[in-house]
Design an enzyme around this catalytic site. Structure first.
Site, short mmCIF file in Angstrom:
data_model
loop_
_atom_site.label_atom_id
_atom_site.label_comp_id
_atom_site.label_asym_id
_atom_site.label_seq_id
_atom_site.Cartn_x
_atom_site.Cartn_y
_atom_site.Cartn_z
N PRO A 51 0.83 -1.22 0.00
CA PRO A 51 0.00 0.00 0.00
C PRO A 51 0.86 1.26 0.00
CG PRO A 51 -0.03 -1.04 2.17
CD PRO A 51 0.71 -1.97 1.26
N ASP A 62 -11.01 -0.36 -24.68
CA ASP A 62 -11.30 -0.32 -23.24
C ASP A 62 -10.97 1.04 -22.63
OD1 ASP A 62 -12.20 -2.92 -22.91
OD2 ASP A 62 -10.15 -3.69 -22.75
C1 LIG Z 1 -2.00 -5.82 6.14
S1 LIG Z 1 -0.92 -5.42 4.82
C2 LIG Z 1 0.38 -4.57 5.65
C3 LIG Z 1 0.17 -3.10 5.67
C4 LIG Z 1 1.32 -2.33 6.30
N1 LIG Z 1 1.40 -2.59 7.73
C5 LIG Z 1 1.11 -0.85 6.06
O1 LIG Z 1 0.34 -0.25 6.83
O2 LIG Z 1 1.67 -0.29 5.10
C6 LIG Z 1 -0.22 -6.97 4.38
C7 LIG Z 1 0.30 -7.05 2.97
O3 LIG Z 1 -0.75 -6.81 2.06
C8 LIG Z 1 -0.25 -6.24 0.86
N2 LIG Z 1 -1.05 -5.03 0.57
C9 LIG Z 1 -1.90 -4.42 1.41
N3 LIG Z 1 -2.49 -3.38 0.84
C10 LIG Z 1 -2.04 -3.32 -0.42
C11 LIG Z 1 -2.27 -2.45 -1.52
N4 LIG Z 1 -3.11 -1.42 -1.44
N5 LIG Z 1 -1.64 -2.70 -2.69
C12 LIG Z 1 -0.78 -3.74 -2.80
N6 LIG Z 1 -0.50 -4.59 -1.78
C13 LIG Z 1 -1.12 -4.39 -0.62
C14 LIG Z 1 1.24 -5.97 1.09
O4 LIG Z 1 1.99 -6.98 0.43
C15 LIG Z 1 1.37 -6.06 2.58
O5 LIG Z 1 2.64 -6.51 2.98
#
Ligand SMILES: C[S@@+](CC[C@H](N)C(=O)[O-])C[C@H]1O[C@@H](n2cnc3c(N)ncnc32)[C@H](O)[C@@H]1O
Length: 238
Positions: A89, A169
């Site tokens: 994220p 698209d």
């Molecule tokens: C619960 S999330 C961890 C979030 C992290 N503690 C933070 O607040 O930035 C667990 C995993 O989900 C994935 N993830 C979560 N949100 C994402 C997003 N918006 N885009 C891509 N990957 C995401 C990432 O690989 C991350 O390590």
């Protein structure tokens, strides 16, 4: 060119979404892309196959250990290689331009996080780029990796059948796509726009273009402004 994807994930079964269904599955069967999954649990050295631990400094949740991921990445990179992209994220937001760029690579490694994320040292050592699906938090990187795979594979030459086309698209040319209709010509009192039944291809194309522009102006002023800017910047006759 065939793209080889190496996906590092604790949940390989989630990638059946692209390997077993629809366009992406057909493209896989046709050899347009390759998919290999690598489970960090297979690269642990303890009896419990531990892949996570508590965060230093305290706080909620668990953090993915660097060592099993380092070994997993070594194996995946030796087999396939390519840029290492961590789905996060905190990464750059995925858009059509990025998907187009990825579709021209020959190998890509996707790293899916879980829990509270990944030990920062592993990210600093091994990750080339972080990509986000949007400004929200998923429980893991897998849905984001599936989205990347799906969007990239459908752009590969030959992935879509003759009757399908990525170029009509939304986002392909910076505009949203015009609305679509199919049979019957009248549905519960609502008629299909007459021009679509006219058989006049030039008139239909012009109408679709106007509708695409109208929708983009109304729904996505940001895209419309960028489109206008591009149109104005284009050299004469371009
Ligand atoms: C619960 S999330 C961890 C979030 C992290 N503690 C933070 O607040 O930035 C667990 C995993 O989900 C994935 N993830 C979560 N949100 C994402 C997003 N918006 N885009 C891509 N990957 C995401 C990432 O690989 C991350 O390590």
């Amino acid at each position: 060119m065939v793209i080889g994807f190496e996906v590092i994930t604790l949940f390989p079964a989630m990638f059946a979404a692209v390997s077993e269904y629809g366009v992406t599955s057909r493209a896989l069967q046709a050899g347009l892309w390759r998919l290999r999954t690598w489970n960090p649990r297979d690269f642990t050295s303890d009896n419990y196959r531990t892949v996570d631990d508590r965060p230093y400094g305290g706080g909620p949740g668990m953090v993915m250990l660097a060592e099993p991921l380092e070994r997993t990445l070594d194996a995946a990179q030796a087999a396939g290689g390519g840029r290492v992209i961590y789905l996060s994220p905190q990464g750059t937001r995925l858009d059509h331009r990025k998907v187009m760029a990825l579709s021209k690579e020959s190998a890509i490694t996707l790293l899916c996080g879980r829990y509270e994320g990944v030990d920062e040292r592993l990210l600093a050592r091994r990750v080339d780029e972080e990509l986000s699906l949007g400004d929200f938090v998923l429980t893991g990187g897998e849905p984001a990796a599936v989205a990347v795979l799906d969007a990239v594979v459908r752009l590969l030459p030959g992935a879509l059948g003759d009757h399908e086309s990525a170029s009509s698209d939304s986002h392909y040319d910076g505009l949203l796509s015009p609305p679509s209709w199919t049979r019957p010509p009248a549905f519960r009192g609502h008629a299909v726009p007459e021009v679509l039944l006219s058989g006049d291809h030039a008139a239909i194309a012009a109408w679709r273009q106007r509708e695409a522009e109208r929708l983009t102006r109304e729904r996505r002023p940001d895209l419309w402004a960028a489109h206008e800017q591009g149109t104005q910047d284009a050299p004469d006759g371009a």
